[in-house]
Design an enzyme around this catalytic site. Structure first.
Site, PDB file in Angstrom:
ATOM      1  N   TRP A   1       0.873  -1.196  -0.194  1.00  0.00           N
ATOM      2  CA  TRP A   1       0.097  -0.135   0.084  1.00  0.00           C
ATOM      3  C   TRP A   1       0.998   1.355  -0.102  1.00  0.00           C
ATOM      4  O   TRP A   1       0.569   2.262  -0.643  1.00  0.00           O
ATOM      5  CB  TRP A   1      -0.854   0.076   1.099  1.00  0.00           C
ATOM      6  CG  TRP A   1      -1.958  -1.094   1.017  1.00  0.00           C
ATOM      7  CD1 TRP A   1      -2.007  -2.400   1.647  1.00  0.00           C
ATOM      8  CD2 TRP A   1      -2.916  -1.003   0.187  1.00  0.00           C
ATOM      9  NE1 TRP A   1      -2.929  -2.970   1.109  1.00  0.00           N
ATOM     10  CE2 TRP A   1      -3.538  -2.518  -0.093  1.00  0.00           C
ATOM     11  CE3 TRP A   1      -3.625  -0.220  -0.653  1.00  0.00           C
ATOM     12  CZ2 TRP A   1      -4.788  -2.759  -0.681  1.00  0.00           C
ATOM     13  CZ3 TRP A   1      -4.713  -0.735  -1.681  1.00  0.00           C
ATOM     14  CH2 TRP A   1      -5.286  -1.889  -1.594  1.00  0.00           C
TER      15      TRP A   1
ATOM     16  N   ASP B   1      -1.117   6.845   6.541  1.00  0.00           N
ATOM     17  CA  ASP B   1      -2.165   5.892   6.423  1.00  0.00           C
ATOM     18  C   ASP B   1      -2.178   5.275   7.446  1.00  0.00           C
ATOM     19  O   ASP B   1      -1.250   4.257   7.494  1.00  0.00           O
ATOM     20  CB  ASP B   1      -1.730   5.266   5.099  1.00  0.00           C
ATOM     21  CG  ASP B   1      -2.947   4.497   4.365  1.00  0.00           C
ATOM     22  OD1 ASP B   1      -3.838   3.994   5.330  1.00  0.00           O
ATOM     23  OD2 ASP B   1      -2.564   3.579   3.411  1.00  0.00           O
TER      24      ASP B   1
ATOM     25  N   LYS C   1     -11.387  -1.717   8.432  1.00  0.00           N
ATOM     26  CA  LYS C   1     -10.654  -2.492   9.268  1.00  0.00           C
ATOM     27  C   LYS C   1     -10.923  -2.242  10.910  1.00  0.00           C
ATOM     28  O   LYS C   1     -11.785  -3.038  11.435  1.00  0.00           O
ATOM     29  CB  LYS C   1      -8.973  -2.041   9.213  1.00  0.00           C
ATOM     30  CG  LYS C   1      -8.544  -2.048   7.907  1.00  0.00           C
ATOM     31  CD  LYS C   1      -8.286  -3.136   7.250  1.00  0.00           C
ATOM     32  CE  LYS C   1      -7.548  -2.876   5.751  1.00  0.00           C
ATOM     33  NZ  LYS C   1      -7.247  -4.328   4.906  1.00  0.00           N
TER      34      LYS C   1
END
Lengths: 356, 356
Positions: A102, A169, A193
């Protein structure tokens, strides 16, 4: 029968959140209307949005510190684009830490906007550690990092001291632990999440870092415009925001991030202890950089795969297959995962040891 | 008691959709998991996404004609940005029809990307009609229009014949009527009017019009990348997509767009007839351009406002206050609105006539 859901995301939420949000789909606040059919401009939903924004800042200890919380859409991948649009000056420079898939995705997008310096990477060892000892260029417009690497099971346990805005992030560990969140210029997190269902992204922005790029930013990609419209620049993802609020309220009622962190530490310790003790397993991440959210591990002998898989499936466990980039297993133990489910997994690992 | 919900969006969906989606929040497909906690890569959700994409194309009569259906995020406002990114050449030219607030919003975003010609506008009369008799420049990269103007109660009943790709924002009338959809290069629609809850956007793209701009398109804004990843470029809005599928299945089971259009015509005729007959009311849109989705009307004498409002509230009607740009009333009668609810509103209008 309810499963022990170790899915990496979308992932487990508190059972009471499922129950309340299902009820709201049938009738929201005794309004005679489903939450799916109410106007986002209705008094009841504006209250949801405002409480969600305020609770997010409260849980992060950021009230009254110049931050605004937004519930946007597009997932972390959209923030990969919004961040350079809003922070990377024309002819400026961005600094990025490369700690996984990511993080690399974020770097790829920044490069479309201008000079993007990768100041450290752990790609050389398939991202099984967090780089340390790097220097942050003082002339960077910002430094971007990824606090927890869902795929590789690593987590940043400390953050660089720097004078440039720190952008993070936190998709897979938001609200899971205490940090000095006021060190960050922008924190963003896809909900799916630790916060809610897929479909909304929390973005926490320090207002005074915006407005300096000289770019002509499309409206929906401009944090300032979202702030000016109180996170209602266009129709927000009503149900995902509502369900996120229910989860934030659950965190708050259960003692906030401090209490959640204590439980998360207990769960992670239990599972890592078993991985280290049990001669049949080995962890994949460097010990000091292990994630308390995503626990990645391998069978030392892959020949036992079928036997182990049979055992955990019989124990009503789901979602622990590892990502293809790492293989093996990944047990995601987010905030809503009860200690009891982790114990079930540990029991299965011990049972497996006894039977092979 | 369930309300008669005339909200302009998010808006009414079929009651069975509310019931099925609430059930899926508790337990999806008897999996022992909530739809909010399942992986978007799970077999069950991949099946949902594929069926939603296929059903959308089927209902539009576009199977096998070179189109792909995508379920993206960001709302129509994000497509205002994706469209020029994907279609407007560097140094090219875009053509736009200006038929209302949302059309103007699309124009504003296109202008950031390059030459944007507004080829016709109805702004001169507060958007109460659809411009006609305009020429489409043959050298435009595309022509953008808005098929239904939610705020102003107007709707395009015919579309320009042109050789340039026709791009249409159908957010508020998608799946409400038969059209030759193969005339369009891109059709997009925020879900929250005729298709599902807020949080996902249907984008139907003719593949062969992509890839010609020479722009460096951010991944998540690039239609080609979404197509290559089967609408799973990143985590989709799982629950909004699932609920949209339930609505599409409902449309299909009830005879598809042809049958829905017949019912929509009946509802619109009933309400417009009453507006034209009842001496206390007047419509705001030019008769020939009236929307069959959003029926906008005024009290001829505003002094009666309180009396009329009291009556419809007593009848358990909600969501018919007009948008501030037009004032008065707006009854949105999307696909899921039953004829019975429209009758209740007409009864209230007649009761009002008898009592003042």
């Amino acid at each position: 029968m309810k499963k022990h859901n170790f899915s990496a995301g979308p992932s487990i939420l508190p059972q009471e959140v499922f129950e309340k949000s299902a009820q709201a789909v049938l009738d929201f606040n005794n309004s005679g209307l489903s939450i799916l059919e109410i106007s986002h401009r209705s008094k009841d939903f504006v209250a949801v949005m405002e409480e969600a924004r305020a609770t997010a800042l409260e849980l992060l200890g950021l009230e009254g510190k110049g931050y605004k919380a937004l519930f946007l859409t597009g997932g972390a991948s959209m923030e990969f684009v919004r961040v350079p649009y809003n922070l990377l000056k024309e002819n400026g420079k961005a600094a990025y830490l490369d700690t996984g898939t990511w993080a690399s995705g974020a770097i790829k997008e920044a490069k479309r906007f201008g000079t993007t310096e990768v100041i450290a990477s752990s790609k050389d060892e398939n991202y099984n550690y967090i780089p340390k000892g790097f220097a942050v260029p003082a002339d960077a417009d910002y430094l971007h990092c990824t606090s927890n690497n869902t795929i590789f099971g690593t987590q940043m346990h400390s953050f660089p001291e720097t004078n440039v805005p720190l952008v993070c992030d936190m998709s897979s560990d938001i609200f899971s632990r205490e940090l000095d969140f006021s060190k960050f210029g922008i924190i963003y997190a896809g909900a799916q999440k630790n916060m809610g269902p897929a479909g909304t992204t929390l973005v926490v922005v320090k207002e005074d870092i915006l407005g300096n790029t000289g770019r002509n930013i499309p409206g929906i990609l401009d944090y300032s415009q979202h702030i000016a419209k109180d996170s209602m620049y266009n129709t927000p993802a009503v149900f995902p925001v509502y369900t996120s609020l229910l989860t934030l309220q659950w965190v708050k009622r259960n003692g906030g991030v401090t209490a959640i962190e204590k439980k998360n530490n207990e769960k992670a310790e239990l599972l890592y202890n078993e991985i280290d003790r049990n001669p049949l397993f080995t962890g994949t991440a460097k010990t000091e950089d292990r994630s308390k959210m995503n626990v990645t591990f391998l069978l030392k002998d892959e020949a036992y795969t079928e036997q182990f898989d049979k055992l955990w499936k019989e124990a009503n466990i789901s979602g622990i297959n590892g990502h293809r980039s790492v293989g093996g297993y990944r047990a995601s133990i987010y905030n809503a995962m009860p200690l009891e489910s982790v114990k079930v997994l540990v029991d299965v690992m011990q049972e497996f040891e006894r039977t092979v």
